[in-house]
Design a protein around this motif. Structure first.
Motif, PDB file in Angstrom:
ATOM      1  N   GLY A 293      54.176  42.372  45.594  1.00 58.73           N
ATOM      2  CA  GLY A 293      53.683  42.533  44.235  1.00 58.73           C
ATOM      3  C   GLY A 293      52.194  42.793  44.191  1.00 58.73           C
ATOM      4  N   LEU A 294      51.451  42.070  45.004  1.00 67.01           N
ATOM      5  CA  LEU A 294      50.000  42.257  45.049  1.00 67.01           C
ATOM      6  C   LEU A 294      49.629  43.688  45.420  1.00 67.01           C
ATOM      7  CD1 LEU A 294      48.713  39.002  46.806  1.00 67.01           C
ATOM      8  CD2 LEU A 294      48.118  39.792  44.506  1.00 67.01           C
ATOM      9  N   ALA A 295      50.430  44.298  46.258  1.00 67.19           N
ATOM     10  CA  ALA A 295      50.118  45.640  46.750  1.00 67.19           C
ATOM     11  C   ALA A 295      50.147  46.695  45.651  1.00 67.19           C
ATOM     12  CB  ALA A 295      51.085  46.020  47.866  1.00 67.19           C
ATOM     13  N   VAL A 296      50.819  46.414  44.539  1.00 64.87           N
ATOM     14  CA  VAL A 296      50.925  47.423  43.477  1.00 64.87           C
ATOM     15  C   VAL A 296      50.231  47.001  42.190  1.00 64.87           C
ATOM     16  CG1 VAL A 296      53.051  48.383  44.408  1.00 64.87           C
ATOM     17  CG2 VAL A 296      53.181  46.550  42.723  1.00 64.87           C
ATOM     18  N   VAL A 297      49.506  45.883  42.215  1.00 64.23           N
ATOM     19  CA  VAL A 297      48.757  45.459  41.031  1.00 64.23           C
ATOM     20  C   VAL A 297      47.631  46.450  40.772  1.00 64.23           C
ATOM     21  CG1 VAL A 297      47.206  43.696  40.100  1.00 64.23           C
ATOM     22  CG2 VAL A 297      49.303  43.017  41.265  1.00 64.23           C
ATOM     23  N   SER A 298      47.419  46.784  39.523  1.00 64.55           N
ATOM     24  CA  SER A 298      46.361  47.711  39.139  1.00 64.55           C
ATOM     25  C   SER A 298      44.998  47.212  39.582  1.00 64.55           C
ATOM     26  CB  SER A 298      46.365  47.901  37.618  1.00 64.55           C
ATOM     27  OG  SER A 298      45.198  48.566  37.192  1.00 64.55           O
ATOM     28  N   GLY A 299      44.163  48.120  40.039  1.00 67.45           N
ATOM     29  CA  GLY A 299      42.806  47.773  40.421  1.00 67.45           C
ATOM     30  C   GLY A 299      41.957  47.334  39.246  1.00 67.45           C
ATOM     31  N   LYS A 300      42.451  47.564  38.040  1.00 59.30           N
ATOM     32  CA  LYS A 300      41.728  47.164  36.839  1.00 59.30           C
ATOM     33  C   LYS A 300      41.948  45.687  36.493  1.00 59.30           C
ATOM     34  CE  LYS A 300      42.075  51.791  34.755  1.00 59.30           C
ATOM     35  NZ  LYS A 300      42.572  52.562  33.580  1.00 59.30           N
ATOM     36  N   SER A 301      42.877  45.038  37.174  1.00 60.02           N
ATOM     37  CA  SER A 301      43.212  43.655  36.846  1.00 60.02           C
ATOM     38  C   SER A 301      42.130  42.703  37.346  1.00 60.02           C
ATOM     39  CB  SER A 301      44.557  43.268  37.461  1.00 60.02           C
ATOM     40  OG  SER A 301      45.599  44.012  36.876  1.00 60.02           O
ATOM     41  N   ASP A 302      41.626  41.878  36.441  1.00 60.19           N
ATOM     42  CA  ASP A 302      40.635  40.860  36.804  1.00 60.19           C
ATOM     43  C   ASP A 302      41.310  39.597  37.320  1.00 60.19           C
ATOM     44  OD1 ASP A 302      38.372  42.381  35.733  1.00 60.19           O
ATOM     45  OD2 ASP A 302      39.283  41.975  33.783  1.00 60.19           O
ATOM     46  N   PHE A 303      42.517  39.311  36.797  1.00 60.62           N
ATOM     47  CA  PHE A 303      43.248  38.098  37.148  1.00 60.62           C
ATOM     48  C   PHE A 303      44.705  38.444  37.410  1.00 60.62           C
ATOM     49  CE2 PHE A 303      39.502  36.596  35.097  1.00 60.62           C
ATOM     50  CZ  PHE A 303      39.193  35.402  35.725  1.00 60.62           C
ATOM     51  N   ILE A 304      45.338  37.618  38.242  1.00 61.59           N
ATOM     52  CA  ILE A 304      46.748  37.810  38.583  1.00 61.59           C
ATOM     53  C   ILE A 304      47.482  36.494  38.382  1.00 61.59           C
ATOM     54  CG2 ILE A 304      48.400  38.394  40.389  1.00 61.59           C
ATOM     55  CD1 ILE A 304      46.154  40.079  41.691  1.00 61.59           C
ATOM     56  N   ALA A 305      48.551  36.540  37.609  1.00 58.27           N
ATOM     57  CA  ALA A 305      49.415  35.378  37.387  1.00 58.27           C
ATOM     58  C   ALA A 305      50.695  35.567  38.197  1.00 58.27           C
ATOM     59  CB  ALA A 305      49.756  35.247  35.909  1.00 58.27           C
ATOM     60  N   VAL A 306      51.106  34.533  38.912  1.00 57.28           N
ATOM     61  CA  VAL A 306      52.367  34.575  39.655  1.00 57.28           C
ATOM     62  C   VAL A 306      53.314  33.555  39.025  1.00 57.28           C
ATOM     63  CG1 VAL A 306      53.489  34.365  41.899  1.00 57.28           C
ATOM     64  CG2 VAL A 306      51.135  35.223  41.760  1.00 57.28           C
ATOM     65  N   HIS A 307      54.519  34.014  38.686  1.00 55.74           N
ATOM     66  CA  HIS A 307      55.469  33.143  37.986  1.00 55.74           C
ATOM     67  C   HIS A 307      56.851  33.281  38.586  1.00 55.74           C
ATOM     68  CE1 HIS A 307      56.992  30.713  34.686  1.00 55.74           C
ATOM     69  NE2 HIS A 307      57.953  31.603  34.502  1.00 55.74           N
ATOM     70  N   ASP A 308      57.550  32.157  38.700  1.00 58.58           N
ATOM     71  CA  ASP A 308      58.939  32.153  39.158  1.00 58.58           C
ATOM     72  C   ASP A 308      59.854  32.590  38.019  1.00 58.58           C
ATOM     73  OD1 ASP A 308      58.237  31.088  41.680  1.00 58.58           O
ATOM     74  OD2 ASP A 308      58.234  29.056  40.853  1.00 58.58           O
ATOM     75  N   ALA A 309      60.661  33.613  38.255  1.00 54.90           N
ATOM     76  CA  ALA A 309      61.581  34.075  37.215  1.00 54.90           C
ATOM     77  C   ALA A 309      62.557  32.991  36.791  1.00 54.90           C
ATOM     78  CB  ALA A 309      62.343  35.301  37.699  1.00 54.90           C
ATOM     79  N   ALA A 310      62.817  32.034  37.684  1.00 54.83           N
ATOM     80  CA  ALA A 310      63.774  30.961  37.397  1.00 54.83           C
ATOM     81  C   ALA A 310      63.176  29.856  36.529  1.00 54.83           C
ATOM     82  CB  ALA A 310      64.305  30.369  38.697  1.00 54.83           C
ATOM     83  N   ARG A 311      61.996  30.089  35.961  1.00 51.26           N
ATOM     84  CA  ARG A 311      61.414  29.176  34.967  1.00 51.26           C
ATOM     85  C   ARG A 311      61.372  29.914  33.624  1.00 51.26           C
ATOM     86  NH1 ARG A 311      58.991  24.658  37.367  1.00 51.26           N
ATOM     87  NH2 ARG A 311      58.484  24.891  39.582  1.00 51.26           N
ATOM     88  N   PRO A 312      62.518  30.018  32.938  1.00 46.00           N
ATOM     89  CA  PRO A 312      62.606  30.858  31.739  1.00 46.00           C
ATOM     90  C   PRO A 312      62.046  30.228  30.466  1.00 46.00           C
ATOM     91  CG  PRO A 312      64.720  29.832  32.156  1.00 46.00           C
ATOM     92  CD  PRO A 312      63.833  29.440  33.308  1.00 46.00           C
TER      93      PRO A 312
END
Length: 214
Positions: free
Chosen positions: A84-103
């Motif tokens: 996921g990190l490899a395709v994050v936009s270079g414009k992003s200042d922050f990155i949130a990582v979330h488990d899909a199994a926490r709906p």
């Protein structure tokens, strides 16, 4: 402030015996609920969904109000996050990582964690340990108590300054360090993470019984 959310949904749900992300929660698939919350959250600019192509059928794409990129994950969770990190936009200042199994994560808790990450560079939603803790021997007989003072159950989202998270992942991949969440990768760099108490239920679905309690 531009924040990208990486939603990790690459697991096979082996412990469930069926695809937990396809399970119905109030008539809506678990994965669709999670994605919708981040779609509707003003603090999130784009979503990277790490999941197999076949799970896209669980989503109502007419509700996509911001960019969503789907990619395949890896065999381990940290490899999925790295993808996921490899395709994050270079414009992003922050990155949130979330488990899909926490709906059931709330937009208010996402916003609070984003704000803390902006102030401290690294922040995670978490829940204080309130239960009595005991230690056992190898035969499961109780042998003593463990203080719950300053103990937390880690949750997601975990949100970081983008370059900090990228540096942490470069480090763990180069050193072959296995981590189970992103705060552990940040710790491996010697950096601190601010913990933000969750204000609403944020259960991670792991067993069939978890679905029955939601």
């Amino acid at each position: 402030m531009n924040c990208t959310a990486i939603i990790v949904a690459a697991g096979s749900s082996r412990r469930m015996g069926f695809d937990k992300l396809a399970a119905s929660l109030g008539g809506i698939p678990v994965l669709a609920r999670t994605v919708a919350t981040f779609m509707d959250c003003p603090d999130i600019a784009e979503i990277i969904l790490v999941t197999p192509q076949e799970r896209m059928s669980l989503l109502d794409q007419s509700r996509f109000t911001k960019p969503l990129i789907r990619i395949d994950g890896g065999e381990e969770r940290h490899l999925s996050v790295a993808a996921g990190l490899a395709v994050v936009s270079g414009k992003s200042d922050f990155i949130a990582v979330h488990d899909a199994a926490r709906p059931l994560v709330s937009q208010a808790d996402i916003a609070a964690t984003v704000l803390a990450a902006k102030e401290h560079g690294a922040a995670s939603l978490a829940r204080r340990v309130t239960e009595t803790l005991k230690r056992s021997d190898d035969s499961d007989f109780m042998i003593g108590a463990i203080s719950r003072e300053n103990l937390w159950f880690m949750e997601t989202p975990q949100i970081f300054q983008a370059d900090l998270l990228r540096s942490a992942y470069r480090h763990i991949l180069e050193e072959n360090i296995l981590v189970t969440d992103e705060t552990s990768a940040i710790e491996a760099l010697g950096e601190k993470v601010k913990l933000i108490p969750s204000t609403s239920p944020n259960t991670k679905i792991t067993t069939p019984a978890d679905l029955q309690t939601l």
